[in-house]
Design a protein around this motif. Structure first.
Motif, short mmCIF file in Angstrom:
data_model
loop_
_atom_site.label_atom_id
_atom_site.label_comp_id
_atom_site.label_asym_id
_atom_site.label_seq_id
_atom_site.Cartn_x
_atom_site.Cartn_y
_atom_site.Cartn_z
N CYS A 53 0.83 -1.21 0.00
CA CYS A 53 0.00 0.00 0.00
C CYS A 53 0.86 1.26 0.00
O CYS A 53 0.54 2.24 -0.69
CB CYS A 53 -0.94 0.00 1.20
N MET A 54 1.95 1.26 0.76
CA MET A 54 2.84 2.42 0.78
C MET A 54 3.51 2.62 -0.58
O MET A 54 3.64 3.76 -1.05
CB MET A 54 3.90 2.26 1.87
N LEU A 55 3.93 1.54 -1.21
CA LEU A 55 4.54 1.63 -2.53
C LEU A 55 3.54 2.17 -3.55
O LEU A 55 3.87 3.04 -4.36
CB LEU A 55 5.06 0.26 -2.97
N ASN A 56 2.30 1.68 -3.49
CA ASN A 56 1.27 2.16 -4.39
C ASN A 56 1.03 3.66 -4.21
O ASN A 56 0.93 4.41 -5.18
CB ASN A 56 -0.03 1.38 -4.16
N MET A 57 0.95 4.11 -2.95
CA MET A 57 0.75 5.53 -2.68
C MET A 57 1.91 6.36 -3.20
O MET A 57 1.72 7.42 -3.78
CB MET A 57 0.58 5.73 -1.17
N TYR A 58 3.14 5.89 -3.02
CA TYR A 58 4.31 6.62 -3.47
C TYR A 58 4.32 6.75 -4.99
O TYR A 58 4.59 7.83 -5.54
CB TYR A 58 5.58 5.92 -2.98
N LEU A 59 4.01 5.66 -5.69
CA LEU A 59 4.00 5.70 -7.16
C LEU A 59 2.89 6.59 -7.69
O LEU A 59 3.08 7.31 -8.67
CB LEU A 59 3.88 4.28 -7.72
N LYS A 60 1.71 6.56 -7.05
CA LYS A 60 0.61 7.44 -7.46
C LYS A 60 0.96 8.90 -7.23
O LYS A 60 0.62 9.77 -8.02
CB LYS A 60 -0.67 7.09 -6.70
N GLU A 61 1.67 9.19 -6.15
CA GLU A 61 2.08 10.57 -5.86
C GLU A 61 3.08 11.08 -6.88
O GLU A 61 3.08 12.25 -7.23
CB GLU A 61 2.65 10.65 -4.44
N GLN A 62 3.94 10.19 -7.39
CA GLN A 62 4.91 10.59 -8.40
C GLN A 62 4.23 10.98 -9.70
O GLN A 62 4.69 11.86 -10.42
CB GLN A 62 5.92 9.47 -8.65
N GLN A 63 3.10 10.33 -10.03
CA GLN A 63 2.38 10.63 -11.27
C GLN A 63 1.44 11.82 -11.11
O GLN A 63 0.99 12.38 -12.10
CB GLN A 63 1.56 9.41 -11.70
N HIS A 64 1.17 12.21 -9.89
CA HIS A 64 0.20 13.27 -9.62
C HIS A 64 0.75 14.63 -10.04
O HIS A 64 1.90 14.95 -9.79
CB HIS A 64 -0.12 13.28 -8.13
N SER A 65 -0.09 15.42 -10.67
CA SER A 65 0.36 16.75 -11.06
C SER A 65 0.23 17.69 -9.86
O SER A 65 -0.74 17.64 -9.12
CB SER A 65 -0.48 17.24 -12.24
N HIS A 66 1.22 18.55 -9.68
CA HIS A 66 1.22 19.46 -8.54
C HIS A 66 0.81 20.87 -8.95
O HIS A 66 1.11 21.83 -8.26
CB HIS A 66 2.61 19.48 -7.89
N GLU A 67 0.10 20.97 -10.04
CA GLU A 67 -0.37 22.29 -10.49
C GLU A 67 -1.66 22.64 -9.77
O GLU A 67 -2.43 21.78 -9.37
CB GLU A 67 -0.62 22.26 -12.00
N GLN A 68 -1.87 23.94 -9.65
CA GLN A 68 -3.07 24.42 -9.00
C GLN A 68 -4.27 24.23 -9.94
O GLN A 68 -4.18 24.56 -11.12
CB GLN A 68 -2.90 25.89 -8.66
N PRO A 69 -5.37 23.67 -9.45
CA PRO A 69 -6.53 23.50 -10.33
C PRO A 69 -7.07 24.85 -10.81
O PRO A 69 -6.93 25.87 -10.14
CB PRO A 69 -7.55 22.79 -9.46
N GLU A 70 -7.68 24.83 -11.96
CA GLU A 70 -8.25 26.07 -12.52
C GLU A 70 -9.43 26.52 -11.67
O GLU A 70 -10.24 25.72 -11.23
CB GLU A 70 -8.72 25.80 -13.94
N PHE A 71 -9.51 27.84 -11.42
CA PHE A 71 -10.62 28.38 -10.64
C PHE A 71 -11.81 28.65 -11.55
O PHE A 71 -11.71 29.36 -12.55
CB PHE A 71 -10.22 29.68 -9.93
#
Length: 111
Positions: A53-71
């Motif tokens: 589960c920790m590995l899955n969370m780490y890999l998902k976080e690496q693919q996650h975009s850190h941009e601010q969502p559009e308002f």
């Protein structure tokens, strides 16, 4: 007649006590075996499951975009009918300036 009653009660008590002793002796070994089984399951199933589960969370976080969502100023979102009782009254208790928009947009951005 009373002697017969006392004798039957004595026999009943001795058989119940003997049965209880036999059951407790049989169950004594069971507790040790159960503890060993749960210990093995902890190391073989639970800890590797947590690691996966920790590995899955780490890999998902690496693919996650850190941009601010559009308002997008939807009229049904971010309604403030009364002020919050903390801070300036406009931010929620767990406000994140990067992800949580205020009714007029994100903080520090003039668009």
């Amino acid at each position: 007649m009373a002697a017969l009653g006392r004798f039957s009660q004595m026999l009943l008590r001795s058989s119940l006590t003997q049965t209880r002793r036999q059951l407790s002796a049989a169950a004594a070994g069971h507790g040790d075996q159960a503890a060993r089984t749960w210990k093995i399951l902890t190391f073989v199933v639970a800890l590797p499951g947590v690691a996966v589960c920790m590995l899955n969370m780490y890999l998902k976080e690496q693919q996650h975009s850190h941009e601010q969502p559009e308002f997008v100023p939807y009229s049904h979102l971010r309604i403030r009918s009364k002020r919050f009782p903390w801070g300036d009254g406009n931010k929620s208790l767990f406000h994140n300036a990067h992800l949580n928009a205020l009714p007029d947009g994100y903080e520090g951005h003039d668009e």
